[in-house]
Design an enzyme around this catalytic site. Sequence first.
Site, mmCIF file in Angstrom:
data_model
loop_
_atom_site.group_PDB
_atom_site.id
_atom_site.type_symbol
_atom_site.label_atom_id
_atom_site.label_comp_id
_atom_site.label_asym_id
_atom_site.label_seq_id
_atom_site.Cartn_x
_atom_site.Cartn_y
_atom_site.Cartn_z
ATOM 1 N N TRP A 102 43.397 43.846 26.651
ATOM 2 C CA TRP A 102 43.500 44.912 27.654
ATOM 3 C C TRP A 102 44.278 46.107 27.129
ATOM 4 O O TRP A 102 43.930 47.260 27.412
ATOM 5 C CB TRP A 102 44.082 44.392 28.965
ATOM 6 C CG TRP A 102 43.110 43.501 29.659
ATOM 7 C CD1 TRP A 102 43.237 42.166 29.888
ATOM 8 C CD2 TRP A 102 41.809 43.863 30.179
ATOM 9 N NE1 TRP A 102 42.122 41.685 30.521
ATOM 10 C CE2 TRP A 102 41.230 42.689 30.707
ATOM 11 C CE3 TRP A 102 41.082 45.053 30.239
ATOM 12 C CZ2 TRP A 102 39.955 42.674 31.296
ATOM 13 C CZ3 TRP A 102 39.825 45.047 30.822
ATOM 14 C CH2 TRP A 102 39.277 43.868 31.342
ATOM 15 N N ASP A 173 50.459 48.260 33.000
ATOM 16 C CA ASP A 173 49.248 47.684 33.587
ATOM 17 C C ASP A 173 49.596 46.275 34.062
ATOM 18 O O ASP A 173 49.594 45.334 33.287
ATOM 19 C CB ASP A 173 48.127 47.641 32.534
ATOM 20 C CG ASP A 173 46.896 46.887 33.036
ATOM 21 O OD1 ASP A 173 46.888 46.441 34.197
ATOM 22 O OD2 ASP A 173 45.938 46.747 32.243
ATOM 23 N N LYS A 197 43.128 39.978 41.037
ATOM 24 C CA LYS A 197 43.814 38.819 40.458
ATOM 25 C C LYS A 197 44.961 38.341 41.348
ATOM 26 O O LYS A 197 45.096 37.162 41.580
ATOM 27 C CB LYS A 197 44.307 39.154 39.056
ATOM 28 C CG LYS A 197 43.117 39.211 38.098
ATOM 29 C CD LYS A 197 43.326 39.959 36.831
ATOM 30 C CE LYS A 197 41.959 40.192 36.199
ATOM 31 N NZ LYS A 197 41.956 41.172 35.138
HETATM 32 C C1 LIG Z 1 41.446 42.299 34.611
HETATM 33 C C2 LIG Z 1 42.305 43.293 33.919
HETATM 34 C C3 LIG Z 1 41.915 44.632 33.771
HETATM 35 C C4 LIG Z 1 40.565 45.131 34.243
HETATM 36 O O1 LIG Z 1 40.606 45.438 35.563
HETATM 37 P P1 LIG Z 1 39.354 46.112 36.332
HETATM 38 O O2 LIG Z 1 39.882 46.152 37.715
HETATM 39 O O3 LIG Z 1 38.190 45.201 36.120
HETATM 40 O O4 LIG Z 1 39.122 47.446 35.740
HETATM 41 C C5 LIG Z 1 42.777 45.501 33.161
HETATM 42 N N1 LIG Z 1 43.974 45.108 32.709
HETATM 43 C C6 LIG Z 1 44.397 43.827 32.820
HETATM 44 C C7 LIG Z 1 45.731 43.425 32.310
HETATM 45 C C8 LIG Z 1 43.567 42.886 33.430
HETATM 46 O O5 LIG Z 1 43.987 41.611 33.558
#
Ligand SMILES: *Cc1c(COP(=O)(O)O)cnc(C)c1O
Length: 362
Positions: A102, A173, A197
């Site tokens: 990511w 993030d 998540k």
């Molecule tokens: C799942 C995830 C993403 C992607 O997220 P989207 O909502 O599908 O764009 C980005 N960063 C991390 C750390 C993730 O776990």
Amino acid sequence: MRKVFNFSAGPAMLPEEVLLQAQAEMLDWNHTGMSIMELGHRGPEFKEVADQAEADIRELMSIPKNYQVFFLPGGATAQFAMVPLNLFGKNKTADYIDTGVWSKKAIAEASRYGTVNIAAKTQHQDHLAFIPHQNAWQINSDAAYLHYTPNETIDGLQFHWVPQTGNVPLVADMTSMILSQPIDVSQYGIIYAGAQKNIGQAGITVVIIRDDLIGDPLPHTPTLYSYKLHAEHHSFYNTPPTYSWYIAGLVLAWMKRQGGVSAIYEKNKRNAAKLYAVIDDNQDFYLCKIMPENRSMLNVMFYLANEQLTPVFLEQAEKLGLTNLRGHRVSGGVRASIYNGMPEKGVDILADFMRDFVKRNG
Ligand SMILES: *Cc1c(COP(=O)(O)O)cnc(C)c1O
């Protein structure tokens, strides 16, 4: 009772209570005679839902007053672009920490708009991955911000400390770890997280941003990618993803009923400890390739020493209702994603199965 524990990395398992409430309210939300997804987004009914969700996340995370909270479409991936577009300013340079899949995506996107300095990367010692400590980072004092990924969902690698960046805003993030443990929001400039998540269903992203970082985006920034615009319109510039916002609200209210973030954290810690204990007790059988100090509390990644047993493991787990344990297509192996919505019972069943599997195959 549902029969399956879903260990998917995302979209992830939601609390049964939340799903039942959504079901009960589906046809007639709050005596409106309509489903919430049919209600106008500018009406007083939806506004109440939106405001309550914001109030609840502010309370759960103790978000200081000088931070705005946005609920935006586009997933965390949209933030990979919005962060540089809005923060790069004149220098157009930023520091990024590369700890995995990511981080790399965030880096690739930011590189389209300016200069990215990779201040540090995941390292390996004795075949174990670890995050180098900050005194080994190559930080650029002119950086507009420093971006990192506190929990790398695919790699199963987590920071258990917060980088100290002085006057350089820290951007995180937190998609796979938001609300999983108490944090001090004032240490961050921006926190963002896709909801699917830990906060609800796909379609909505929470962005927590310090007031002074809401400046002028680069020229040609798409209208909808401007933080300034979202601040002016309180995330209501166009039609927001109302149902996703509502579900996030139900999850946040559920979290409060659980005792808030500290109670969820205790549950998450116990869940992770149980799985890592099975791995550590059976080191010839299960391999974790992450240094203990960087093991993820939310994504427990491991391999079977005898790789031929992996499909057997996954198939037998599936029969017990332990689903989506297959590791990411890039990494292989097994990954148990145990976010805020994963009950302890699911982890207990998985841990018992893992021990039993060793007995039968070890
Ligand atoms: C799942 C995830 C993403 C992607 O997220 P989207 O909502 O599908 O764009 C980005 N960063 C991390 C750390 C993730 O776990």
